[in-house]
Design a protein around this motif. Structure first.
Motif, PDB file in Angstrom:
ATOM      1  N   LYS A   1       0.810  -1.220   0.000  1.00  0.00           N
ATOM      2  CA  LYS A   1       0.000   0.000   0.000  1.00  0.00           C
ATOM      3  C   LYS A   1       0.842   1.267   0.000  1.00  0.00           C
ATOM      4  O   LYS A   1       0.325   2.352  -0.272  1.00  0.00           O
ATOM      5  CB  LYS A   1      -0.949  -0.012   1.197  1.00  0.00           C
ATOM      6  CG  LYS A   1      -1.985  -1.102   1.106  1.00  0.00           C
ATOM      7  CD  LYS A   1      -2.791  -0.995  -0.173  1.00  0.00           C
ATOM      8  CE  LYS A   1      -3.946  -1.964  -0.182  1.00  0.00           C
ATOM      9  NZ  LYS A   1      -4.831  -1.744  -1.326  1.00  0.00           N
TER      10      LYS A   1
ATOM     11  N   VAL B   1      -8.819  -1.240   6.060  1.00  0.00           N
ATOM     12  CA  VAL B   1      -8.694  -2.215   7.136  1.00  0.00           C
ATOM     13  C   VAL B   1      -7.344  -2.066   7.829  1.00  0.00           C
ATOM     14  O   VAL B   1      -7.061  -2.764   8.787  1.00  0.00           O
ATOM     15  CB  VAL B   1      -8.906  -3.670   6.657  1.00  0.00           C
ATOM     16  CG1 VAL B   1     -10.315  -3.850   6.127  1.00  0.00           C
ATOM     17  CG2 VAL B   1      -7.871  -4.094   5.622  1.00  0.00           C
TER      18      VAL B   1
ATOM     19  N   SER C   1      -3.716  -1.367   6.294  1.00  0.00           N
ATOM     20  CA  SER C   1      -2.440  -1.156   5.590  1.00  0.00           C
ATOM     21  C   SER C   1      -2.406   0.169   4.832  1.00  0.00           C
ATOM     22  O   SER C   1      -1.415   0.906   4.903  1.00  0.00           O
ATOM     23  CB  SER C   1      -2.182  -2.285   4.595  1.00  0.00           C
ATOM     24  OG  SER C   1      -2.298  -3.521   5.224  1.00  0.00           O
TER      25      SER C   1
ATOM     26  N   HIS D   1       0.303  -0.122  -9.462  1.00  0.00           N
ATOM     27  CA  HIS D   1       0.852  -1.458  -9.711  1.00  0.00           C
ATOM     28  C   HIS D   1       1.209  -1.665 -11.181  1.00  0.00           C
ATOM     29  O   HIS D   1       2.099  -2.447 -11.496  1.00  0.00           O
ATOM     30  CB  HIS D   1      -0.135  -2.523  -9.227  1.00  0.00           C
ATOM     31  CG  HIS D   1      -0.375  -2.446  -7.750  1.00  0.00           C
ATOM     32  ND1 HIS D   1       0.580  -2.810  -6.823  1.00  0.00           N
ATOM     33  CD2 HIS D   1      -1.438  -2.008  -7.024  1.00  0.00           C
ATOM     34  CE1 HIS D   1       0.105  -2.616  -5.598  1.00  0.00           C
ATOM     35  NE2 HIS D   1      -1.114  -2.123  -5.699  1.00  0.00           N
TER      36      HIS D   1
ATOM     37  N   THR E   1      -8.883  -4.445  -2.273  1.00  0.00           N
ATOM     38  CA  THR E   1      -9.517  -3.514  -3.207  1.00  0.00           C
ATOM     39  C   THR E   1      -9.499  -4.106  -4.611  1.00  0.00           C
ATOM     40  O   THR E   1     -10.275  -3.711  -5.465  1.00  0.00           O
ATOM     41  CB  THR E   1      -8.747  -2.180  -3.272  1.00  0.00           C
ATOM     42  OG1 THR E   1      -7.426  -2.443  -3.784  1.00  0.00           O
ATOM     43  CG2 THR E   1      -8.633  -1.532  -1.901  1.00  0.00           C
TER      44      THR E   1
ATOM     45  N   GLY F   1      -6.735  -3.742  -6.417  1.00  0.00           N
ATOM     46  CA  GLY F   1      -5.750  -2.920  -7.128  1.00  0.00           C
ATOM     47  C   GLY F   1      -4.496  -3.689  -7.525  1.00  0.00           C
ATOM     48  O   GLY F   1      -4.006  -3.538  -8.655  1.00  0.00           O
ATOM     49  N   THR F   2      -3.996  -4.524  -6.624  1.00  0.00           N
ATOM     50  CA  THR F   2      -2.759  -5.238  -6.927  1.00  0.00           C
ATOM     51  C   THR F   2      -2.958  -6.225  -8.066  1.00  0.00           C
ATOM     52  O   THR F   2      -2.220  -6.209  -9.053  1.00  0.00           O
ATOM     53  CB  THR F   2      -2.258  -6.024  -5.686  1.00  0.00           C
ATOM     54  OG1 THR F   2      -2.238  -5.155  -4.567  1.00  0.00           O
ATOM     55  CG2 THR F   2      -0.879  -6.597  -5.925  1.00  0.00           C
TER      56      THR F   2
ATOM     57  N   GLY G   1      -7.324  -8.089   5.219  1.00  0.00           N
ATOM     58  CA  GLY G   1      -6.703  -7.389   4.084  1.00  0.00           C
ATOM     59  C   GLY G   1      -7.161  -7.885   2.733  1.00  0.00           C
ATOM     60  O   GLY G   1      -7.181  -7.123   1.778  1.00  0.00           O
TER      61      GLY G   1
ATOM     62  N   CYS H   1       2.617  -9.713   1.739  1.00  0.00           N
ATOM     63  CA  CYS H   1       2.089  -8.341   1.855  1.00  0.00           C
ATOM     64  C   CYS H   1       2.523  -7.626   3.119  1.00  0.00           C
ATOM     65  O   CYS H   1       2.896  -6.464   3.083  1.00  0.00           O
ATOM     66  CB  CYS H   1       0.578  -8.367   1.793  1.00  0.00           C
ATOM     67  SG  CYS H   1      -0.028  -9.121   0.286  1.00  0.00           S
ATOM     68  N   ASP H   2       2.403  -8.295   4.260  1.00  0.00           N
ATOM     69  CA  ASP H   2       2.841  -7.615   5.483  1.00  0.00           C
ATOM     70  C   ASP H   2       3.414  -8.610   6.482  1.00  0.00           C
ATOM     71  O   ASP H   2       3.321  -9.826   6.312  1.00  0.00           O
ATOM     72  CB  ASP H   2       1.746  -6.712   6.076  1.00  0.00           C
ATOM     73  CG  ASP H   2       0.545  -7.458   6.631  1.00  0.00           C
ATOM     74  OD1 ASP H   2       0.512  -8.701   6.537  1.00  0.00           O
ATOM     75  OD2 ASP H   2      -0.362  -6.789   7.171  1.00  0.00           O
TER      76      ASP H   2
HETATM   77  N1  PMP Z   1      -2.693  -7.758   2.039  1.00  0.00           N
HETATM   78  C1  PMP Z   1      -2.926  -6.841   2.983  1.00  0.00           C
HETATM   79  C2  PMP Z   1      -2.300  -7.018   4.343  1.00  0.00           C
HETATM   80  C3  PMP Z   1      -3.753  -5.748   2.716  1.00  0.00           C
HETATM   81  O1  PMP Z   1      -4.016  -4.849   3.693  1.00  0.00           O
HETATM   82  C4  PMP Z   1      -4.320  -5.614   1.435  1.00  0.00           C
HETATM   83  C5  PMP Z   1      -5.190  -4.445   1.097  1.00  0.00           C
HETATM   84  N2  PMP Z   1      -6.337  -4.294   1.886  1.00  0.00           N
HETATM   85  C6  PMP Z   1      -4.073  -6.595   0.476  1.00  0.00           C
HETATM   86  C7  PMP Z   1      -3.238  -7.643   0.811  1.00  0.00           C
HETATM   87  C8  PMP Z   1      -4.755  -6.588  -0.871  1.00  0.00           C
HETATM   88  O2  PMP Z   1      -4.354  -5.624  -1.773  1.00  0.00           O
HETATM   89  P1  PMP Z   1      -5.355  -4.945  -2.790  1.00  0.00           P
HETATM   90  O3  PMP Z   1      -6.155  -3.928  -2.040  1.00  0.00           O
HETATM   91  O4  PMP Z   1      -4.467  -4.328  -3.811  1.00  0.00           O
HETATM   92  O5  PMP Z   1      -6.252  -5.972  -3.403  1.00  0.00           O
END
Ligand code: PMP
Length: 389
Positions: free
Chosen positions: A74, A104, A106, A195, A220, A222-223, A282, A354-355
């Motif tokens: 993010k 939520v 990130s 992205h 979302t 987006g990725t 997420g 992601c995190d």
């Molecule tokens: N992993 C985590 C920890 C996130 O917070 C998010 C976004 N909410 C995503 C993955 C997913 O990414 P995106 O919104 O681009 O679909």
């Protein structure tokens, strides 16, 4: 631009081959970055060796938790949303302007971090069922945080609608001329476009264009949409498969597989939880956002991952590879294994971490402990469920 890890759309990386430190690690310490922004993008691509060995395929994961502002993908999106808003005159630094977002966690953390660096305030609305690590961090970053009860998207008090309303009210009632800017990650083009210009090209470069599948969850969207659009439309990789990783309780898997989000026994809007009935945070959602829609036709398949599979995968990754991640990364890795097993041996699959697990100690990792998975040993059941015989 003296930026060590600057990415595609905020400046070209500086190469200092002649002065690389002589260390055994592969990354150079490089030169000073232009503030925290310079630490976004160009994240490492890690081969998850235990999963490559188990599958006979090459499982690669982009270490997005190493984005150096808010420590998730993010960062890329937050920076792009702010830069776009500045271009359009919707944000002006050091004027008391405030960035509002429904998240939520990130995206809020990335926005709140960059807001500090760039002279803005941040006001974050989030559902009250998310891990406290994220809202506590937001408070320490100086953001105003509203944790609100879970509500359907049709409710004015849904966290996204509340953030939008707060931004409008800020601008309308502002006495000092400052502006409220609603970042709107679920619907804005600045999200998936971040992205297209950074994550997608980096994956292409890091694999030399040699990959068979990209696997990611959607929060979302987006990725997955941005990377799919880059690989298929810009890099013209006709054979790459883009596969959605969906946690239990999310409607997206059904949408991709069967064209409808809800099974016939479920009525839309009857679910209590806003996002999904899952402990995963997420990813997973029960509505089609603009960011998901712009990539939907490019998705080849979807796989569903249960909470238990996600927990077992998280435990496996830390035990075997020293990789300590959160729930969405675990879903991605479980889904990457499932997707890989449908491809010929030797295929190359890319997913995202992601995190960090440190964002999820009080919920996801606590649950893993309570499930008795701490001392698990060989997860033969998990791998059988994921398609490894
Ligand atoms: N992993 C985590 C920890 C996130 O917070 C998010 C976004 N909410 C995503 C993955 C997913 O990414 P995106 O919104 O681009 O679909």
């Amino acid at each position: 631009n003296d930026r060590r890890r600057s990415s595609f759309f905020w400046g070209a990386p500086v190469k200092l081959e002649d002065h690389e430190p002589k260390s055994s690690t592969s990354r150079s310490a490089g030169i000073a970055t232009n503030g925290i922004e310079g630490c976004i993008g160009n994240t490492p691509l890690i081969e998850i060796q235990s999963l490559s060995e188990a599958t006979g395929r090459i499982i690669l994961a982009k270490a997005e938790f190493l984005n150096g502002a808010g420590n998730s993908p993010k960062d890329r999106v937050a920076l792009n949303m702010i830069l776009e808003a500045e271009k359009q005159g919707l944000l002006t630094p050091h004027q008391g302007d405030t960035i509002y977002e429904g998240t939520v966690g990130s995206t809020g953390i990335s926005l709140a971090t960059l807001a500090r660096a760039k002279g803005y305030k941040a006001h974050i609305c989030m559902p009250d069922d998310q891990a406290f690590e994220k809202s506590d961090l937001l408070i320490h970053l100086g953001a105003t945080v509203e944790r609100v009860p879970v509500a359907p998207i049709t409710s004015p008090d849904h966290f996204v609608n509340l953030a939008r309303r707060r931004a409008i009210e800020h601008t309308r009632f502002s006495e000092d001329g400052s502006k409220g800017f609603f970042a709107n990650q679920f619907e804005t083009e600045s999200n998936w476009q971040a992205h297209v210009v950074s994550t997608g090209p980096e994956i292409y470069q890091q694999t030399d264009g040699n990959l068979d599948a990209f696997v990611a969850g959607a929060g979302t969207g987006g990725t997955i949409s941005g990377v799919a659009r880059y690989l298929k439309l810009e890099a013209k990789m006709k054979n790459v498969k883009v596969i959605l990783a969906d946690p239990q309780g999310s409607g997206l898997y059904n949408k991709i597989k069967h064209g409808v989000m809800y099974s016939p026994t479920e009525k839309e809007g009857t679910r209590r939880r806003q996002q999904v009935d899952s402990m995963v945070e997420g990813i997973g959602i029960n509505r089609i956002t603009n960011n998901f829609e712009v990539g939907r036709d490019l998705l080849d398949d979807a796989v569903k991952v249960t909470d238990e599979q996600a927990c077992r995968m998280a435990r496996w990754l830390v035990e075997n590879d020293g990789i300590f991640v959160g729930s969405s990364s675990s879903v991605n890795c479980a889904a990457a294994v499932m997707a890989a097993m449908k491809l010929p041996p030797g295929s190359r699959v890319v997913t995202l971490l992601c995190d960090s697990g440190t964002r999820h100690l009080s919920k996801f990792w606590k649950n893993i402990k309570e499930m008795g998975l701490e001392e698990e040993g060989e997860p033969t059941d998990l791998f059988a469920e994921l398609g490894i015989s």
